[in-house]
Scaffold this motif. Structure first.
Motif, short mmCIF file in Angstrom:
data_model
loop_
_atom_site.label_atom_id
_atom_site.label_comp_id
_atom_site.label_asym_id
_atom_site.label_seq_id
_atom_site.Cartn_x
_atom_site.Cartn_y
_atom_site.Cartn_z
N ARG A 1 40.99 5.34 -17.30
CA ARG A 1 41.35 6.70 -16.89
C ARG A 1 42.74 6.74 -16.28
N LEU A 2 43.07 5.74 -15.44
CA LEU A 2 44.41 5.69 -14.84
C LEU A 2 45.48 5.49 -15.91
N ARG A 3 45.19 4.66 -16.91
CA ARG A 3 46.16 4.51 -17.99
C ARG A 3 46.33 5.79 -18.78
N ILE B 1 45.97 8.82 -17.41
CA ILE B 1 46.72 9.75 -16.55
C ILE B 1 48.18 9.32 -16.45
N HIS B 2 48.42 8.01 -16.32
CA HIS B 2 49.79 7.50 -16.19
C HIS B 2 50.11 6.68 -17.44
N PRO B 3 50.65 7.30 -18.45
CA PRO B 3 50.94 6.57 -19.70
C PRO B 3 52.09 5.59 -19.51
N SER B 4 52.31 4.81 -20.55
CA SER B 4 53.38 3.81 -20.52
C SER B 4 54.74 4.52 -20.49
N PRO C 1 54.51 1.32 -17.90
CA PRO C 1 53.93 1.15 -16.57
C PRO C 1 54.98 0.74 -15.55
N LEU C 2 54.60 0.84 -14.28
CA LEU C 2 55.49 0.46 -13.20
C LEU C 2 55.54 -1.07 -13.10
#
Length: 349
Positions: free
Chosen positions: A168-170, A172-175, A177-178
């Motif tokens: 789910r986090l991936r 919400i926050h697509p590539s 990544p940090l």
């Protein structure tokens, strides 16, 4: 030869009589022959199928059932064997000879069998004792294994939940990544911003301290003016000045003290009225020194009105404030204009 034939005929007659008679022993033999015993293959099949008991209590109950069945089976075997020997003894013409040697042999065989039975019972008792001693340990291990299996199930569910949360986090926050370099760069920029904000905070605190000092000085001046006012009020009766209402004098004193406080706070000099529609305001900017920087604001109004017509600013060389002054002139906002000009003047070092 005739004796043999007679004995055979008598045996046949006894056999026919035995077959025609309805004896209880024949029914017992038929029931025993019809009884089905569980073989080792069936027992192993039942254990593999899961019906074999797994707890010590169930095992003890099953062993007791088997022992009871074996006792009944042994009794039936002995009974049938005795009846068979008895029938054979009756049928035979010659009775078996039982001598002392036969009894001795039977006693020896019985003693050997008793010793074997005793040793077997001893081994069985030892096995029962081992089962009783090991049953609590087995139960403890079983409960421990059951708890570990439950913990494994809970950990598996936690792992699945964590994987679902990561997915789910991936989403919400697509590539991209940090990454660690990006995070360190962001941290360094935040540290620089925090340092700049710390410097601004220190400057604001210093400004607040200066304003507090100015307020203290203004308060001292106000106290001095109040003392001067008290002395002047004492001199008024000596000049015999008649006043119809004392509110005008109090209002004048209030305006005078407010003007003095304003001048002390903003380092304003005494304003000068050049003409009927022109007012010049002077302010000292920066720390007090022998030659402070003076900012002069000349306000030009329309004749016989309070409408601001034009503004001239002196003391801010190199600063273009034409657009700002025009906006304040159109809005006829004299206090806002003065505050903005003084703020820009204080920012210039």
């Amino acid at each position: 030869m005739e004796d043999e034939l007679s004995s055979i005929n008598s045996a046949k007659r006894l056999q026919s009589t035995f077959d025609s008679a309805h004896l209880r022993i024949r029914d017992v033999q038929a029931r025993f022959n019809s009884r089905s015993l569980e073989t080792s293959e069936d027992a192993s099949g039942s254990r593999e199928s899961g019906s074999f008991p797994k707890t010590p209590d169930a095992l003890a109950a099953e062993v007791a059932d088997y022992m009871s069945f074996m006792r009944r089976l042994k009794f039936q075997y002995l009974e049938n064997n005795a009846k068979d020997k008895y029938v054979k003894t009756i049928v035979n013409d010659e009775a078996p000879m039982v001598t002392a040697d036969t009894n001795v042999d039977l006693q020896a065989a019985n003693s050997v069998k008793k010793d074997k039975l005793k040793s077997a019972k001893t081994r069985l008792a030892e096995r029962h004792s081992d089962i009783r001693n090991l049953a609590p340990l087995v139960e403890h291990d079983y409960l421990k294994a059951k708890g570990l299996s439950g913990e494994a199930v809970a950990l598996t569910q936690s792992i699945l939940d964590a994987r679902l949360a990561i997915m789910r986090l991936r989403g919400i926050h697509p590539s991209p990544p940090l990454t660690i370099p990006v995070a360190e760069e962001t941290l360094s920029s935040q540290v620089a911003d925090m340092q700049m904000l710390e410097d601004e905070l220190q400057g604001i605190n210093e400004k607040i301290a200066r304003i507090k000092d100015s307020i203290k000085e203004g308060t001292v001046k106000v106290d001095r003016l109040w003392s001067e006012k008290a002395e002047l009020e004492k001199r008024v009766p000596a000049h015999n000045v008649e006043a119809d209402d004392g509110r005008a004098a109090k209002l004048c004193d209030w305006y005078s003290s407010s003007l003095a406080l304003h001048r002390s706070l903003f380092n304003a000099q005494l304003p000068r009225s050049i003409s009927e529609n022109e007012l010049m305001l002077s302010y000292e900017i920066g720390p007090k020194a022998k030659h402070p920087r003076i900012v002069v604001i000349v306000l030009l109004f329309l004749p016989n009105t309070r409408q601001l017509a034009d503004v001239r600013i002196e003391g801010l060389e190199g600063v273009d404030m034409t657009n700002i002054v025009d906006s304040f002139v159109q809005a006829n906002d004299v206090p806002g204009l003065i505050w903005h000009v003084l703020s820009r003047a204080r920012q210039i070092k």
